[in-house]
Design an enzyme around this catalytic site. Structure first.
Site, PDB file in Angstrom:
ATOM      1  N   ARG A   1      19.600  47.158  58.434  1.00  0.00           N
ATOM      2  CA  ARG A   1      19.830  46.479  56.881  1.00  0.00           C
ATOM      3  C   ARG A   1      19.863  47.103  56.052  1.00  0.00           C
ATOM      4  O   ARG A   1      20.758  47.158  55.079  1.00  0.00           O
ATOM      5  CB  ARG A   1      19.178  45.177  56.825  1.00  0.00           C
ATOM      6  CG  ARG A   1      20.202  44.599  55.832  1.00  0.00           C
ATOM      7  CD  ARG A   1      19.914  43.201  55.998  1.00  0.00           C
ATOM      8  NE  ARG A   1      17.971  42.715  56.762  1.00  0.00           N
ATOM      9  CZ  ARG A   1      17.417  42.362  56.292  1.00  0.00           C
ATOM     10  NH1 ARG A   1      16.354  43.157  55.485  1.00  0.00           N
ATOM     11  NH2 ARG A   1      16.045  42.029  57.490  1.00  0.00           N
TER      12      ARG A   1
ATOM     13  N   TYR B   1      40.877  37.006  40.780  1.00  0.00           N
ATOM     14  CA  TYR B   1      40.842  35.952  41.871  1.00  0.00           C
ATOM     15  C   TYR B   1      40.099  34.309  42.182  1.00  0.00           C
ATOM     16  O   TYR B   1      39.231  34.561  41.630  1.00  0.00           O
ATOM     17  CB  TYR B   1      39.592  37.558  42.846  1.00  0.00           C
ATOM     18  CG  TYR B   1      40.287  36.692  44.434  1.00  0.00           C
ATOM     19  CD1 TYR B   1      41.676  36.910  44.868  1.00  0.00           C
ATOM     20  CD2 TYR B   1      39.558  36.352  44.947  1.00  0.00           C
ATOM     21  CE1 TYR B   1      41.819  36.797  46.208  1.00  0.00           C
ATOM     22  CE2 TYR B   1      38.706  36.388  46.254  1.00  0.00           C
ATOM     23  CZ  TYR B   1      39.726  36.594  47.314  1.00  0.00           C
ATOM     24  OH  TYR B   1      40.469  36.498  48.235  1.00  0.00           O
TER      25      TYR B   1
ATOM     26  N   ASP C   1      36.293  44.634  38.665  1.00  0.00           N
ATOM     27  CA  ASP C   1      37.068  44.207  39.766  1.00  0.00           C
ATOM     28  C   ASP C   1      38.471  45.831  40.271  1.00  0.00           C
ATOM     29  O   ASP C   1      38.653  44.996  38.889  1.00  0.00           O
ATOM     30  CB  ASP C   1      37.504  43.036  39.970  1.00  0.00           C
ATOM     31  CG  ASP C   1      38.299  42.637  41.175  1.00  0.00           C
ATOM     32  OD1 ASP C   1      38.519  43.402  42.136  1.00  0.00           O
ATOM     33  OD2 ASP C   1      38.085  41.902  41.968  1.00  0.00           O
TER      34      ASP C   1
ATOM     35  N   LYS D   1      41.158  45.812  50.749  1.00  0.00           N
ATOM     36  CA  LYS D   1      42.929  46.237  50.781  1.00  0.00           C
ATOM     37  C   LYS D   1      43.369  47.444  49.933  1.00  0.00           C
ATOM     38  O   LYS D   1      43.333  48.178  51.312  1.00  0.00           O
ATOM     39  CB  LYS D   1      42.948  45.029  48.724  1.00  0.00           C
ATOM     40  CG  LYS D   1      42.163  44.190  49.194  1.00  0.00           C
ATOM     41  CD  LYS D   1      42.996  42.556  50.019  1.00  0.00           C
ATOM     42  CE  LYS D   1      41.969  41.622  50.003  1.00  0.00           C
ATOM     43  NZ  LYS D   1      41.669  41.298  48.323  1.00  0.00           N
TER      44      LYS D   1
HETATM   45  C1  LIG Z   1      40.852  40.222  47.745  1.00  0.00           C
HETATM   46  C2  LIG Z   1      39.957  40.520  46.650  1.00  0.00           C
HETATM   47  C3  LIG Z   1      38.901  39.969  46.459  1.00  0.00           C
HETATM   48  C4  LIG Z   1      37.865  39.200  47.352  1.00  0.00           C
HETATM   49  O1  LIG Z   1      37.839  40.339  48.880  1.00  0.00           O
HETATM   50  P1  LIG Z   1      37.569  39.825  50.473  1.00  0.00           P
HETATM   51  O2  LIG Z   1      36.893  41.736  50.734  1.00  0.00           O
HETATM   52  O3  LIG Z   1      38.520  38.750  50.570  1.00  0.00           O
HETATM   53  O4  LIG Z   1      36.422  39.174  50.533  1.00  0.00           O
HETATM   54  C5  LIG Z   1      38.103  39.976  45.780  1.00  0.00           C
HETATM   55  N1  LIG Z   1      39.376  40.729  44.141  1.00  0.00           N
HETATM   56  C6  LIG Z   1      40.306  41.275  44.740  1.00  0.00           C
HETATM   57  C7  LIG Z   1      41.488  41.042  43.537  1.00  0.00           C
HETATM   58  C8  LIG Z   1      40.862  40.665  45.618  1.00  0.00           C
HETATM   59  O5  LIG Z   1      42.716  41.129  46.091  1.00  0.00           O
END
Ligand SMILES: *Cc1c(COP(=O)(O)O)cnc(C)c1O
Length: 389
Positions: free
Chosen positions: A56, A108, A180, A205
């Site tokens: 972990r 998001y 982000d 992504k």
């Molecule tokens: C998809 C996404 C998230 C969330 O991520 P997950 O891997 O789906 O939990 C956060 N911010 C943005 C801009 C995203 O496109």
């Protein structure tokens, strides 16, 4: 905690994407980092171990990913999580009841849901503001504000936020700037170099890029902040398994190459759509009519493959989404394959309708994530899907 090695900083973006954080396996010389599928590590005696006690806290495959992405972001410490939301949730555990957070209003949908439906009930308070305007952000800061959270460019409206300006505001108020960076990727935008304290991603992504895992990662420069995040990572335990870490690590090797093609396809598709639909109906930061084209050009070294079209009604959007053949209708983005979706009911389904209307997110919008197929085929597909719309 996963500190990067000095040799990880050698070379340009593509060299680091392929090599940083990775050493040939000492046992066999295997050039690829092994998937250390283990929960624990044998110890030689009380307090005698090789730096690994329980998976972990630390896993060598995960650490290779953390070092790799930390290097790409220009940071010194990386923390991998089991999803982007798990990553953000762990970042938010830096704060405590009574703290106030200023957050972009077009973040998001899942970020808004985590804050509004869970963390708000645990004593954190949030102000959602238009972070395109630094004055609005400055006015929202209070003596209790501990963090400023922004996402740039945003989904699906492609709003940009000036990260350098946000950093100055955050510093003036002793708040952490958390960015982000999922949409731009470190290939096109490096927030830590512009003064951010924490940069995070959904590795699901662009970083992974092949739509075959879910993950998140946070990167920081400062050792103190890194110690606190490592404590939370181990204590709360939202960590990825070694196979998912390995998939993301394989993905980052081609990140610079893929981003080049996403960007080339994005520009080609946007140019076609501008011609076909006119400027009012195409939102892409790489088109000169985008209100923040100048900021996009200054802050990012590419515009990427994400854009949004206005088709006028949900019926038109649905017709379009049913007609596409190369683009697939699906949640998510940033993979090698082109995807499209309906933000109003999908990514932003959990955002209240009045909030969506206030920021101009309509039910006639469709979002495109241009993959790395041949641009002619993407344009041909759109041409067919847009007939009569
Ligand atoms: C998809 C996404 C998230 C969330 O991520 P997950 O891997 O789906 O939990 C956060 N911010 C943005 C801009 C995203 O496109």
């Amino acid at each position: 905690m996963t500190r990067i090695f000095d040799e990880d900083l050698a070379g340009g973006m593509s060299t680091r994407a392929i090599h940083a954080g990775q050493r040939p396996d000492p046992l066999s010389g295997a050039i690829m980092t092994p998937i250390y599928q283990t929960s624990t590590y044998v110890q030689d005696g009380i307090g005698l171990n090789k730096g690994y006690e329980y998976a972990r806290g630390k896993n060598p495959t995960r650490q290779a990913l953390e070092r790799n992405v930390a290097t790409l972001e220009g940071g010194r410490h990386g923390f991998a999580f089991s999803s982007g939301m798990g990553c953000l949730d762990s970042i938010m555990k830096l704060f405590r009841a009574g703290d106030h957070i200023v957050c972009g209003e077009n973040v998001y949908g899942g970020t808004f849901r985590l804050f509004d439906r869970i963390l708000r009930h645990m004593g954190l308070s949030f102000s959602y503001v238009d972070t395109r305007d630094p004055q609005v952000v400055s006015d929202a800061m209070t003596p209790n504000t501990r963090a400023l959270l922004v996402e740039t460019p945003t989904n699906p409206l492609m709003w940009l936020t000036d990260i350098g300006a946000m950093s100055q505001i955050a510093k003036r108020h002793n708040a952490l700037l958390v960015v982000d960076n999922t949409f731009a990727s470190p290939v096109f935008q490096r927030p830590l170099e512009m003064g951010a304290d924490i940069v995070w991603h959904s590795t699901t992504k662009y970083l992974n890029g092949h739509s075959d895992m879910i993950g998140g990662i946070a990167v920081v420069l400062e050792d103190d902040l890194a110690d606190r995040l490592q404590f939370i990572l181990n204590a709360a335990g939202a960590v990825p398994g070694p196979f998912d870490a390995w998939l993301a690590l394989r993905g980052t090797k081609t990140l610079p190459l893929r981003m080049k093609q996403h960007d080339a396809n994005g520009r080609a598709v946007a140019a076609y759509l501008l011609e076909r639909l006119g400027p009012e109906r195409v939102i892409y930061p790489g088109l000169p009519h985008h209100p923040q084209y100048e900021l996009a050009t200054r802050q990012m070294s590419g515009y990427g493959g994400m854009m949004t079209l206005e088709l006028g009604s949900q019926d038109n959007a649905n017709t379009f989404l049913q007609r596409v053949r190369v683009f697939s209708l699906a949640e998510s983005l940033g993979g090698v394959e082109s995807l499209t979706n309906h933000p109003y009911t999908m990514t932003h389904g959990s955002v209240p309708a009045e909030v969506k209307h206030a920021m101009g997110l309509t039910n006639g919008m469709v979002r495109l994530s241009c993959g790395i197929e041949d641009a002619e085929d993407l344009i041909g597909d759109l041409e067919g899907a847009l007939v009569g719309l």
